[in-house]
Scaffold this motif. Structure first.
Motif, mmCIF file in Angstrom:
data_model
loop_
_atom_site.group_PDB
_atom_site.id
_atom_site.type_symbol
_atom_site.label_atom_id
_atom_site.label_comp_id
_atom_site.label_asym_id
_atom_site.label_seq_id
_atom_site.Cartn_x
_atom_site.Cartn_y
_atom_site.Cartn_z
ATOM 1 N N PRO A 1 18.374 -3.679 -4.478
ATOM 2 C CA PRO A 1 16.978 -4.094 -4.275
ATOM 3 C C PRO A 1 16.356 -4.554 -5.588
ATOM 4 O O PRO A 1 16.542 -3.926 -6.637
ATOM 5 C CB PRO A 1 16.304 -2.823 -3.751
ATOM 6 N N THR A 2 15.615 -5.656 -5.517
ATOM 7 C CA THR A 2 15.023 -6.263 -6.705
ATOM 8 C C THR A 2 13.552 -6.567 -6.441
ATOM 9 O O THR A 2 13.220 -7.586 -5.831
ATOM 10 C CB THR A 2 15.764 -7.562 -7.081
ATOM 11 N N PRO A 3 12.634 -5.684 -6.844
ATOM 12 C CA PRO A 3 11.199 -5.953 -6.642
ATOM 13 C C PRO A 3 10.784 -7.230 -7.363
ATOM 14 O O PRO A 3 11.159 -7.457 -8.516
ATOM 15 C CB PRO A 3 10.520 -4.723 -7.240
ATOM 16 N N LEU A 4 10.000 -8.066 -6.680
ATOM 17 C CA LEU A 4 9.588 -9.347 -7.250
ATOM 18 C C LEU A 4 8.299 -9.787 -6.573
ATOM 19 O O LEU A 4 8.182 -9.702 -5.343
ATOM 20 C CB LEU A 4 10.692 -10.387 -7.003
ATOM 21 N N SER B 1 0.820 -1.214 0.000
ATOM 22 C CA SER B 1 0.000 0.000 0.000
ATOM 23 C C SER B 1 0.852 1.261 0.000
ATOM 24 O O SER B 1 0.373 2.339 -0.366
ATOM 25 C CB SER B 1 -0.947 0.010 1.207
ATOM 26 N N GLY B 2 2.134 1.137 0.375
ATOM 27 C CA GLY B 2 3.010 2.302 0.368
ATOM 28 C C GLY B 2 3.162 2.937 -0.999
ATOM 29 O O GLY B 2 3.476 4.130 -1.105
ATOM 30 N N ALA B 3 2.915 2.162 -2.050
ATOM 31 C CA ALA B 3 3.037 2.702 -3.408
ATOM 32 C C ALA B 3 1.940 3.724 -3.696
ATOM 33 O O ALA B 3 2.154 4.673 -4.457
ATOM 34 C CB ALA B 3 2.990 1.562 -4.428
ATOM 35 N N TRP B 4 0.734 3.540 -3.112
ATOM 36 C CA TRP B 4 -0.357 4.487 -3.343
ATOM 37 C C TRP B 4 -0.710 5.287 -2.090
ATOM 38 O O TRP B 4 -1.491 6.235 -2.142
ATOM 39 C CB TRP B 4 -1.606 3.774 -3.865
ATOM 40 N N LEU B 5 -0.136 4.907 -0.951
ATOM 41 C CA LEU B 5 -0.315 5.641 0.302
ATOM 42 C C LEU B 5 1.084 5.871 0.895
ATOM 43 O O LEU B 5 1.495 5.185 1.829
ATOM 44 C CB LEU B 5 -1.189 4.832 1.271
ATOM 45 N N PRO B 6 1.829 6.823 0.341
ATOM 46 C CA PRO B 6 3.241 6.987 0.707
ATOM 47 C C PRO B 6 3.534 7.052 2.207
ATOM 48 O O PRO B 6 4.533 6.474 2.659
ATOM 49 C CB PRO B 6 3.643 8.265 -0.017
ATOM 50 N N PRO B 7 2.699 7.733 3.043
ATOM 51 C CA PRO B 7 3.037 7.775 4.470
ATOM 52 C C PRO B 7 3.107 6.393 5.121
ATOM 53 O O PRO B 7 3.791 6.224 6.136
ATOM 54 C CB PRO B 7 1.900 8.614 5.068
ATOM 55 N N LEU C 1 11.393 0.781 0.770
ATOM 56 C CA LEU C 1 12.101 -0.458 1.056
ATOM 57 C C LEU C 1 13.312 -0.597 0.137
ATOM 58 O O LEU C 1 14.381 -1.061 0.557
ATOM 59 C CB LEU C 1 11.171 -1.658 0.897
ATOM 60 N N SER C 2 13.156 -0.170 -1.091
ATOM 61 C CA SER C 2 14.298 -0.157 -2.002
ATOM 62 C C SER C 2 15.383 0.793 -1.494
ATOM 63 O O SER C 2 16.580 0.485 -1.547
ATOM 64 C CB SER C 2 13.859 0.264 -3.408
ATOM 65 N N GLU C 3 14.953 1.954 -0.973
ATOM 66 C CA GLU C 3 15.911 2.902 -0.402
ATOM 67 C C GLU C 3 16.676 2.271 0.765
ATOM 68 O O GLU C 3 17.891 2.481 0.920
ATOM 69 C CB GLU C 3 15.184 4.160 0.093
ATOM 70 N N THR C 4 15.967 1.497 1.582
ATOM 71 C CA THR C 4 16.594 0.860 2.736
ATOM 72 C C THR C 4 17.708 -0.074 2.305
ATOM 73 O O THR C 4 18.829 -0.022 2.832
ATOM 74 C CB THR C 4 15.547 0.089 3.563
ATOM 75 N N TYR C 5 17.419 -0.927 1.329
ATOM 76 C CA TYR C 5 18.443 -1.890 0.933
ATOM 77 C C TYR C 5 19.560 -1.254 0.115
ATOM 78 O O TYR C 5 20.702 -1.724 0.146
ATOM 79 C CB TYR C 5 17.795 -3.083 0.236
ATOM 80 N N ASN D 1 26.713 -6.085 -3.880
ATOM 81 C CA ASN D 1 26.367 -6.877 -5.075
ATOM 82 C C ASN D 1 25.289 -7.933 -4.828
ATOM 83 O O ASN D 1 25.041 -8.768 -5.701
ATOM 84 C CB ASN D 1 27.610 -7.555 -5.673
ATOM 85 N N LYS D 2 24.648 -7.894 -3.662
ATOM 86 C CA LYS D 2 23.577 -8.844 -3.384
ATOM 87 C C LYS D 2 22.255 -8.311 -3.948
ATOM 88 O O LYS D 2 21.861 -7.174 -3.666
ATOM 89 C CB LYS D 2 23.406 -9.058 -1.882
ATOM 90 N N LYS D 3 21.559 -9.137 -4.695
ATOM 91 C CA LYS D 3 20.228 -8.795 -5.210
ATOM 92 C C LYS D 3 19.211 -9.260 -4.165
ATOM 93 O O LYS D 3 18.981 -10.464 -4.010
ATOM 94 C CB LYS D 3 19.987 -9.452 -6.563
ATOM 95 N N ILE D 4 18.631 -8.317 -3.445
ATOM 96 C CA ILE D 4 17.699 -8.634 -2.378
ATOM 97 C C ILE D 4 16.277 -8.337 -2.828
ATOM 98 O O ILE D 4 15.970 -7.216 -3.242
ATOM 99 C CB ILE D 4 18.027 -7.826 -1.099
ATOM 100 N N ARG D 5 15.434 -9.346 -2.755
ATOM 101 C CA ARG D 5 14.044 -9.159 -3.179
ATOM 102 C C ARG D 5 13.333 -8.192 -2.245
ATOM 103 O O ARG D 5 13.440 -8.293 -1.012
ATOM 104 C CB ARG D 5 13.311 -10.507 -3.173
ATOM 105 N N THR D 6 12.607 -7.261 -2.816
ATOM 106 C CA THR D 6 11.778 -6.343 -2.050
ATOM 107 C C THR D 6 10.358 -6.361 -2.596
ATOM 108 O O THR D 6 10.120 -6.743 -3.732
ATOM 109 C CB THR D 6 12.310 -4.898 -2.119
ATOM 110 N N MET D 7 9.416 -5.955 -1.759
ATOM 111 C CA MET D 7 8.070 -5.703 -2.241
ATOM 112 C C MET D 7 8.094 -4.432 -3.098
ATOM 113 O O MET D 7 9.090 -3.717 -3.138
ATOM 114 C CB MET D 7 7.113 -5.540 -1.058
ATOM 115 N N THR D 8 6.980 -4.170 -3.769
ATOM 116 C CA THR D 8 6.910 -2.997 -4.649
ATOM 117 C C THR D 8 6.718 -1.743 -3.807
ATOM 118 O O THR D 8 5.648 -1.146 -3.781
ATOM 119 C CB THR D 8 5.772 -3.148 -5.666
ATOM 120 N N ASN D 9 7.770 -1.370 -3.102
ATOM 121 C CA ASN D 9 7.716 -0.286 -2.139
ATOM 122 C C ASN D 9 8.953 0.576 -2.306
ATOM 123 O O ASN D 9 10.072 0.112 -2.076
ATOM 124 C CB ASN D 9 7.645 -0.878 -0.727
#
Length: 338
Positions: A187-190, A92-98, A176-180, A165-173
């Motif tokens: 970060p690799t959304p999947l 939901s962070g994708a459409w509700l950023p807070p 979360l990509s910024e964190t990794y 160099n680690k590809k870490i799966r993230t949700m579409t957020n």
């Protein structure tokens, strides 16, 4: 791990048909993101039990894959095909950023009882978030924690350098990509349905989830090195289609509120000790698993990256995010001071 597109379209069509031909039916529909017996399912079943024990209504539960993935069930809830939906801020962070506030690393403590008390008492959770969800035609019933996030990878992680160099799966957020990225990973959304195969084939090198989800999804089979980084909790939200909810009588709205409270209390009892039980099952199932719990000194190296993620959160969310973060921190301080 995912239902076929044909099955999903058929199921959604059946729901829509039922809605159009029986608009006043006593059967309500609830979809969530997890499998039978997982935390969201425990909540949904307790919610269903209360509704059915205290009214003439019945509740149908749809689990992961039966109506698509998380984004699919949210669309169905917002369009009125579903009356109730469970979705984590990871999506939901994708459409509700807070809502991405839960991905600011090291904001929430690791102590389970402190986290549970925070969700019970927090003004940010119980007063501010309902207003944010209402702006998107959703009636927020509960936000609740499921478990501390644990990283699994192809080797133990003890420092940000190990993420290089680690590809870490993230949700579409986005956050979360910024964190990794801050941690040094790629970060690799999947979609969830592709995670096990992605780990197995090397498309991704690791992922994060609560330990019960790692155990239930058998991710340890293809990603055997577990690291407790202490950086956050998996949080989710139960909500209703707002038009549906507002059209109900006062007594029916009260019924749903009471069912939500009963489900919340039951689920918070359920998660206590769940992480330890799940880890014991993993250890019993595989002798290849390693478990790394970072020391305070090791955690400090990751915490040093947190301010840049918080800054990114504020840039993404503006004044709304600033107010929410301020209240969030104040609520945490109040809980810790008790």
């Amino acid at each position: 791990m995912r239902s076929s597109a044909l099955f999903t379209r058929t199921a959604i069509g059946a729901l829509a048909f039922g809605l159009s031909t029986a608009a006043f039916a006593d059967t309500w529909r609830y979809a969530h993101e997890e499998y039978e017996g997982d935390v969201q399912d425990v909540y949904a079943v307790a919610f269903k039990d209360y509704i059915e024990a205290n009214s003439d209504h019945s509740l149908e539960i749809y689990r992961f894959g039966e109506l698509g993935e998380s984004d699919d069930i949210m669309e169905q809830a917002q369009s009125g095909i579903l009356e109730f939906v469970n979705q984590s801020p990871g999506f939901s962070g994708a459409w509700l950023p807070p809502a991405q506030i839960f991905f600011v690393p090291y904001l929430l403590p690791t102590d389970e009882q402190t986290v549970l008390e925070f969700f019970e008492e927090s003004k940010a959770i119980n007063e501010m978030f309902p207003e944010l969800y209402a702006e998107h035609d959703l009636e927020l019933l509960n936000m609740y924690p499921e478990g501390e996030m644990v990283v699994t990878a192809d080797e133990p992680i003890t420092s940000p350098a190990d993420f290089d160099n680690k590809k870490i799966r993230t949700m579409t957020n986005p956050l979360l990509s910024e964190t990794y990225e801050a941690f040094g990973a790629s970060p690799t959304p999947l979609p969830w349905g592709e995670v096990y195969g992605g780990l197995q084939t090397g498309v991704i090198d690791g992922q994060e989830n609560p330990i019960f989800w790692i155990e239930g999804g058998k991710l340890y089979e293809v990603s055997p090195h577990l690291t407790f980084t202490g950086h956050g909790w998996f949080v989710t939200a139960s909500m209703a289609n707002q038009d549906f909810f507002e059209d109900l009588s006062d007594s029916e709205q009260q019924l749903i509120r009471e069912a939500s409270d009963a489900a919340y209390d039951h689920t918070m009892e359920h998660i206590q000790g769940l992480a330890e039980e799940s880890l014991a099952k993993i250890r019993e199932a595989s002798d290849k698993v390693t478990v790394t719990r970072l020391t305070d000194e090791q955690i400090a190296a990751f915490k040093a990256q947190a301010p840049q993620v918080e800054k990114a959160y504020l840039e993404m969310t503006g004044k709304a995010g600033e107010r929410l973060l301020e209240q969030f921190k104040a609520d945490l301080q109040a809980v810790k001071a008790d």
